[in-house]
Design a protein around this motif. Sequence first.
Motif, PDB file in Angstrom:
ATOM      1  N   ASN A  83       1.562   2.925  -8.976  1.00 45.21           N
ATOM      2  CA  ASN A  83       0.600   1.881  -8.502  1.00 45.21           C
ATOM      3  C   ASN A  83       1.169   1.074  -7.493  1.00 45.21           C
ATOM      4  OD1 ASN A  83      -0.166   1.937 -11.781  1.00 45.21           O
ATOM      5  ND2 ASN A  83      -1.776   2.447 -10.274  1.00 45.21           N
ATOM      6  N   ASN A  84       0.118   0.744  -6.431  1.00 44.40           N
ATOM      7  CA  ASN A  84       0.419  -0.278  -5.736  1.00 44.40           C
ATOM      8  C   ASN A  84      -0.422  -1.326  -5.846  1.00 44.40           C
ATOM      9  OD1 ASN A  84       2.494   0.737  -4.021  1.00 44.40           O
ATOM     10  ND2 ASN A  84       1.184   1.659  -2.383  1.00 44.40           N
ATOM     11  N   TYR A  85       0.282  -2.649  -6.375  1.00 41.58           N
ATOM     12  CA  TYR A  85      -0.362  -3.752  -6.544  1.00 41.58           C
ATOM     13  C   TYR A  85       0.866  -5.015  -6.378  1.00 41.58           C
ATOM     14  CZ  TYR A  85      -3.964  -6.946  -8.753  1.00 41.58           C
ATOM     15  OH  TYR A  85      -4.728  -7.808  -8.741  1.00 41.58           O
ATOM     16  N   ARG A 140      -5.698   8.349  -0.776  1.00 39.44           N
ATOM     17  CA  ARG A 140      -4.579   8.793  -0.017  1.00 39.44           C
ATOM     18  C   ARG A 140      -3.856   7.404   0.305  1.00 39.44           C
ATOM     19  NH1 ARG A 140      -1.236   9.508   3.762  1.00 39.44           N
ATOM     20  NH2 ARG A 140      -0.878  11.533   4.753  1.00 39.44           N
ATOM     21  N   CYS A 141      -2.661   7.544   0.232  1.00 37.22           N
ATOM     22  CA  CYS A 141      -1.885   6.336   0.394  1.00 37.22           C
ATOM     23  C   CYS A 141      -1.356   6.565   1.745  1.00 37.22           C
ATOM     24  CB  CYS A 141      -0.918   5.806  -0.528  1.00 37.22           C
ATOM     25  SG  CYS A 141       0.092   4.471  -0.040  1.00 37.22           S
ATOM     26  N   VAL A 142      -1.202   5.417   2.574  1.00 37.67           N
ATOM     27  CA  VAL A 142      -0.442   5.483   3.860  1.00 37.67           C
ATOM     28  C   VAL A 142       0.924   5.897   3.530  1.00 37.67           C
ATOM     29  CG1 VAL A 142       0.341   2.909   3.656  1.00 37.67           C
ATOM     30  CG2 VAL A 142      -0.256   4.415   6.099  1.00 37.67           C
ATOM     31  N   GLU A 143       1.594   5.824   2.389  1.00 39.02           N
ATOM     32  CA  GLU A 143       2.704   6.373   2.243  1.00 39.02           C
ATOM     33  C   GLU A 143       3.091   8.086   2.163  1.00 39.02           C
ATOM     34  OE1 GLU A 143       3.353   4.215  -1.243  1.00 39.02           O
ATOM     35  OE2 GLU A 143       4.172   2.231  -0.164  1.00 39.02           O
ATOM     36  N   TYR A 236      -6.988   4.695   4.151  1.00 35.43           N
ATOM     37  CA  TYR A 236      -5.880   4.595   3.516  1.00 35.43           C
ATOM     38  C   TYR A 236      -5.974   3.840   2.272  1.00 35.43           C
ATOM     39  CZ  TYR A 236      -3.744   7.609   7.060  1.00 35.43           C
ATOM     40  OH  TYR A 236      -3.399   8.379   8.035  1.00 35.43           O
ATOM     41  N   GLY A 237      -5.617   3.917   1.075  1.00 26.68           N
ATOM     42  CA  GLY A 237      -5.258   3.493  -0.104  1.00 26.68           C
ATOM     43  C   GLY A 237      -5.192   1.796  -0.141  1.00 26.68           C
ATOM     44  N   PHE A 238      -4.707   1.249   1.031  1.00 26.45           N
ATOM     45  CA  PHE A 238      -4.687  -0.188   0.992  1.00 26.45           C
ATOM     46  C   PHE A 238      -5.919  -0.848   1.303  1.00 26.45           C
ATOM     47  CE2 PHE A 238      -2.948   1.237   5.180  1.00 26.45           C
ATOM     48  CZ  PHE A 238      -3.799   0.568   6.028  1.00 26.45           C
ATOM     49  N   LYS A 239      -7.020  -0.016   1.921  1.00 26.49           N
ATOM     50  CA  LYS A 239      -8.325  -0.779   1.996  1.00 26.49           C
ATOM     51  C   LYS A 239      -8.862  -0.911   0.861  1.00 26.49           C
ATOM     52  CE  LYS A 239      -9.363  -1.371   5.875  1.00 26.49           C
ATOM     53  NZ  LYS A 239      -9.136  -2.208   6.789  1.00 26.49           N
TER      54      LYS A 239
HETATM   55 MO   LIG Z   1      -1.155   2.371  -0.139  1.00 24.28          MO
END
Ligand SMILES: [Mo]
Length: 324
Positions: A83-85, A140-143, A236-239
């Motif tokens: 995860n990204n958090y 979809r993550c930017v990574e 991208y996922g961060f949104k």
């Molecule tokens: Mo992400």
Amino acid sequence: MLIQTSSSGFVHPHSSEITPQALYLRRRAYLQAMAGAGLLAAAGGTWAREAEVLKPLASTKSAVPGAMTMETATSREDATSYNNYYEFGTDKSDPARYAHTLPTTPWSITVEGLAHKPKVFGLEDLLKLSAQEERIYRLRCVEGWSMVIPWIGYSLAKLLAQVEPMGSAKFVEFVTLADPKTMPGIRSSVLDWPYTEGLRMDEAMHPLTLLAFGMYGSELPKQNGAPVRLVVPWKYGFKSAKSIVKIRLLDKEPPTAWNKAARNEYGFYSNVNPDVPHPRWSQETERRIGEGGLFAKKRKTLLFNGYEAQVGQLYAGMDLRKNY
Ligand SMILES: [Mo]
Ligand SMILES: Nc1nc2c(c(=O)[nH]1)N[C@H]1C(S)=C(S)[C@@H](COP(=O)(O)O)O[C@H]1N2
């Protein structure tokens, strides 16, 4: 939209294959999980009334075009351990390890700004606001990695309609929890806390934009943004901001945590686009989490993450290289 079918490693059944019994068990597990988290107690009343709060879960058909996919879902194990958090650390394994301290009850979202009826919504109000449905979206993550996740929630538009946005409201800002007592990551200056995100009003009102309360048939795990997060599947996922506490209706484009951190790398729009590379790497392909192994083939990334038929017209006439 590209629908990919896969016969091997099918983890999450397509809606037509879910038996009433499986549905019942999943819904029951969800209700019990909500009760365990104190959510149903907050909603008050008997089991019957509680069941009513979450009743629409019994339906797995989404009326929203593009909200289901027949692609193989990522395993729950992968989706809850990678995860990204950043509030809980920048390592992919940090959120699963540390997010258990996140206080999720009581919870409310304040909706304010350019609205005729600004309001504070308790979590139980949010749950009761609309029929919840399951939607299977790609994230979809930017990574450069991606997952396919069965989310539970309803269109953000349902919540926004409640506050009656003014005609002057052109953008929506999402503010997430920043609690130094329970979030070890916010001691780091990797981002400007609280984590904030933004959408244009028409993007926020698009039916695919999901206010999510659960995934895999039960409530959101904390590392995935409990108790309520956004899922914007063509970006991208961060949104997809986690653990939202405030939503502001604005007349100007708000800065976001990621474009404050690196403006040339993370623009306001952040639409998934294989033709617009991140300044430090290509966005042409992606690695589907769970398709492991050294020889796992990368997948071609699709424009708008495969949701072009649904959202392409939002960007008609815009230069997507400038508005990245
Ligand atoms: Mo992400
Ligand atoms: N509050 C908050 N929301 C966040 C993040 C974050 O660090 N903090 N990370 C984002 C990023 S970069 C991604 S890819 C997704 C990951 O969601 P998942 O862990 O549920 O897959 O959450 C997004 N939402």
